[in-house]
Design a protein around this motif. Structure first.
Motif, PDB file in Angstrom:
ATOM      1  N   THR A  93      63.706 -45.936 -11.738  1.00  0.00           N
ATOM      2  CA  THR A  93      64.130 -46.407 -10.418  1.00  0.00           C
ATOM      3  C   THR A  93      65.638 -46.300 -10.265  1.00  0.00           C
ATOM      4  N   ASP A  94      66.100 -46.428  -9.039  1.00  0.00           N
ATOM      5  CA  ASP A  94      67.522 -46.622  -8.796  1.00  0.00           C
ATOM      6  C   ASP A  94      67.905 -47.998  -9.343  1.00  0.00           C
ATOM      7  N   PRO A  95      69.203 -48.254  -9.585  1.00  0.00           N
ATOM      8  CA  PRO A  95      69.616 -49.573 -10.066  1.00  0.00           C
ATOM      9  C   PRO A  95      69.253 -50.681  -9.076  1.00  0.00           C
ATOM     10  N   ILE A  96      68.780 -51.796  -9.627  1.00  0.00           N
ATOM     11  CA  ILE A  96      68.420 -52.973  -8.829  1.00  0.00           C
ATOM     12  C   ILE A  96      69.159 -54.164  -9.418  1.00  0.00           C
ATOM     13  N   GLN A  97      69.877 -54.909  -8.583  1.00  0.00           N
ATOM     14  CA  GLN A  97      70.622 -56.081  -9.026  1.00  0.00           C
ATOM     15  C   GLN A  97      69.746 -57.318  -8.944  1.00  0.00           C
ATOM     16  N   PHE A  98      69.700 -58.100 -10.011  1.00  0.00           N
ATOM     17  CA  PHE A  98      69.015 -59.395 -10.030  1.00  0.00           C
ATOM     18  C   PHE A  98      70.026 -60.454 -10.427  1.00  0.00           C
ATOM     19  N   PRO A  99      70.143 -61.587  -9.785  1.00  0.00           N
ATOM     20  CA  PRO A  99      69.300 -62.011  -8.672  1.00  0.00           C
ATOM     21  C   PRO A  99      69.638 -61.249  -7.395  1.00  0.00           C
ATOM     22  N   ASN A 100      68.637 -61.233  -6.486  1.00  0.00           N
ATOM     23  CA  ASN A 100      68.834 -60.658  -5.159  1.00  0.00           C
ATOM     24  C   ASN A 100      68.118 -61.548  -4.156  1.00  0.00           C
ATOM     25  N   GLU A 101      68.104 -61.142  -2.898  1.00  0.00           N
ATOM     26  CA  GLU A 101      67.522 -62.004  -1.859  1.00  0.00           C
ATOM     27  C   GLU A 101      66.022 -62.223  -2.031  1.00  0.00           C
ATOM     28  N   LEU A 102      65.350 -61.367  -2.779  1.00  0.00           N
ATOM     29  CA  LEU A 102      63.906 -61.514  -2.966  1.00  0.00           C
ATOM     30  C   LEU A 102      63.511 -62.146  -4.303  1.00  0.00           C
ATOM     31  N   HIS A 103      64.281 -61.876  -5.362  1.00  0.00           N
ATOM     32  CA  HIS A 103      63.896 -62.321  -6.700  1.00  0.00           C
ATOM     33  C   HIS A 103      65.096 -62.840  -7.483  1.00  0.00           C
ATOM     34  N   PRO A 104      64.933 -63.941  -8.221  1.00  0.00           N
ATOM     35  CA  PRO A 104      66.026 -64.441  -9.052  1.00  0.00           C
ATOM     36  C   PRO A 104      66.264 -63.555 -10.273  1.00  0.00           C
ATOM     37  N   ALA A 105      65.209 -62.897 -10.753  1.00  0.00           N
ATOM     38  CA  ALA A 105      65.319 -62.016 -11.925  1.00  0.00           C
ATOM     39  C   ALA A 105      64.080 -61.141 -11.972  1.00  0.00           C
ATOM     40  N   ASN A 106      64.163 -60.078 -12.751  1.00  0.00           N
ATOM     41  CA  ASN A 106      62.949 -59.320 -13.010  1.00  0.00           C
ATOM     42  C   ASN A 106      62.395 -59.788 -14.356  1.00  0.00           C
ATOM     43  N   ASP A 107      61.412 -59.098 -14.904  1.00  0.00           N
ATOM     44  CA  ASP A 107      60.784 -59.562 -16.133  1.00  0.00           C
ATOM     45  C   ASP A 107      61.698 -59.482 -17.352  1.00  0.00           C
ATOM     46  N   ALA A 108      62.775 -58.701 -17.280  1.00  0.00           N
ATOM     47  CA  ALA A 108      63.733 -58.615 -18.377  1.00  0.00           C
ATOM     48  C   ALA A 108      64.881 -59.605 -18.202  1.00  0.00           C
ATOM     49  N   GLY A 109      64.998 -60.227 -17.035  1.00  0.00           N
ATOM     50  CA  GLY A 109      66.057 -61.213 -16.806  1.00  0.00           C
ATOM     51  C   GLY A 109      66.982 -60.807 -15.680  1.00  0.00           C
ATOM     52  N   ALA A 110      68.051 -61.586 -15.520  1.00  0.00           N
ATOM     53  CA  ALA A 110      69.044 -61.301 -14.492  1.00  0.00           C
ATOM     54  C   ALA A 110      69.946 -60.167 -14.962  1.00  0.00           C
ATOM     55  N   GLY A 111      70.525 -59.440 -14.024  1.00  0.00           N
ATOM     56  CA  GLY A 111      71.411 -58.336 -14.346  1.00  0.00           C
ATOM     57  C   GLY A 111      71.102 -57.153 -13.455  1.00  0.00           C
ATOM     58  N   THR A 112      71.764 -56.034 -13.721  1.00  0.00           N
ATOM     59  CA  THR A 112      71.473 -54.799 -13.002  1.00  0.00           C
ATOM     60  C   THR A 112      70.578 -53.952 -13.894  1.00  0.00           C
ATOM     61  N   TRP A 113      69.412 -53.607 -13.397  1.00  0.00           N
ATOM     62  CA  TRP A 113      68.414 -52.908 -14.198  1.00  0.00           C
ATOM     63  C   TRP A 113      67.940 -51.656 -13.498  1.00  0.00           C
ATOM     64  N   GLN A 114      67.621 -50.651 -14.293  1.00  0.00           N
ATOM     65  CA  GLN A 114      66.822 -49.518 -13.844  1.00  0.00           C
ATOM     66  C   GLN A 114      65.527 -49.609 -14.627  1.00  0.00           C
ATOM     67  N   ILE A 115      64.431 -49.359 -13.977  1.00  0.00           N
ATOM     68  CA  ILE A 115      63.127 -49.519 -14.622  1.00  0.00           C
ATOM     69  C   ILE A 115      62.523 -48.142 -14.864  1.00  0.00           C
ATOM     70  N   LEU A 116      62.240 -47.851 -16.131  1.00  0.00           N
ATOM     71  CA  LEU A 116      61.556 -46.628 -16.536  1.00  0.00           C
ATOM     72  C   LEU A 116      60.115 -47.011 -16.829  1.00  0.00           C
ATOM     73  N   THR A 117      59.182 -46.448 -16.088  1.00  0.00           N
ATOM     74  CA  THR A 117      57.767 -46.751 -16.268  1.00  0.00           C
ATOM     75  C   THR A 117      57.105 -45.606 -17.013  1.00  0.00           C
ATOM     76  N   MET A 118      56.445 -45.959 -18.135  1.00  0.00           N
ATOM     77  CA  MET A 118      55.768 -44.965 -18.965  1.00  0.00           C
ATOM     78  C   MET A 118      54.425 -45.521 -19.418  1.00  0.00           C
ATOM     79  N   LYS A 119      53.486 -44.615 -19.669  1.00  0.00           N
ATOM     80  CA  LYS A 119      52.186 -44.995 -20.216  1.00  0.00           C
ATOM     81  C   LYS A 119      52.243 -44.909 -21.736  1.00  0.00           C
ATOM     82  N   PRO A 120      51.356 -45.618 -22.440  1.00  0.00           N
ATOM     83  CA  PRO A 120      51.331 -45.515 -23.910  1.00  0.00           C
ATOM     84  C   PRO A 120      51.217 -44.058 -24.359  1.00  0.00           C
TER      85      PRO A 120
END
Length: 139
Positions: free
Chosen positions: A14-41
């Motif tokens: 994904t593009d960078p996403i800042q947490f906290p933001n107006e929708l979520h206090p954090a993502n599953d990895a916590g607060a901060g700026t995250w990019q999420i790479l989704t992969m299958k096993p």
């Protein structure tokens, strides 16, 4: 541009996403700026490290999900995420001090060429019973 890119292999980032933001206090990895790479096993990806302006450390936190919920090391879930910490011109380490829930094969370029760091066996299996520090067997 200060974003991670998939150079080859599977997965989407994904593009960078800042947490906290107006929708979520954090993502599953916590607060901060995250990019999420989704992969299958079983999938792998080669990532390009962003061109940070300073010598900046970064972390990778592989998260396993079961039934739509992340494994976070809380009682009854499927284990603690591995913490990978690194940076350009810095030391890289993978920490399983609180347990792990993945087998990982990490290949990095280094001054001496290519180096490989992995958890290809279960470090928790050497411990008698459940370790109080949180070591949880990968499954």
């Amino acid at each position: 541009q200060n974003t991670w890119e998939v150079l080859s292999g599977e997965g989407k980032v994904t593009d960078p996403i800042q947490f906290p933001n107006e929708l979520h206090p954090a993502n599953d990895a916590g607060a901060g700026t995250w990019q999420i790479l989704t992969m299958k096993p079983g999938e792998n990806a080669t990532l390009k490290i962003p061109e940070f302006t300073d010598q900046q450390a970064w972390t990778i936190r592989p998260l396993k999900y079961r039934g739509g919920k992340p494994c976070t090391g809380h009682p009854g879930d499927c284990g603690m995420p591995i913490l990978i910490e690194a940076g350009k011109e810095m030391v890289l380490d993978m920490s399983a001090v609180d347990g792990i829930n993945f087998f990982v094969d990490l290949t990095m370029t280094a001054k001496g060429g290519v180096t490989n760091i992995n958890f290809n066996s279960n470090p928790c299996s050497k411990l008698p019973g459940r370790n109080s520090s949180g070591c949880i067997n990968p499954d």
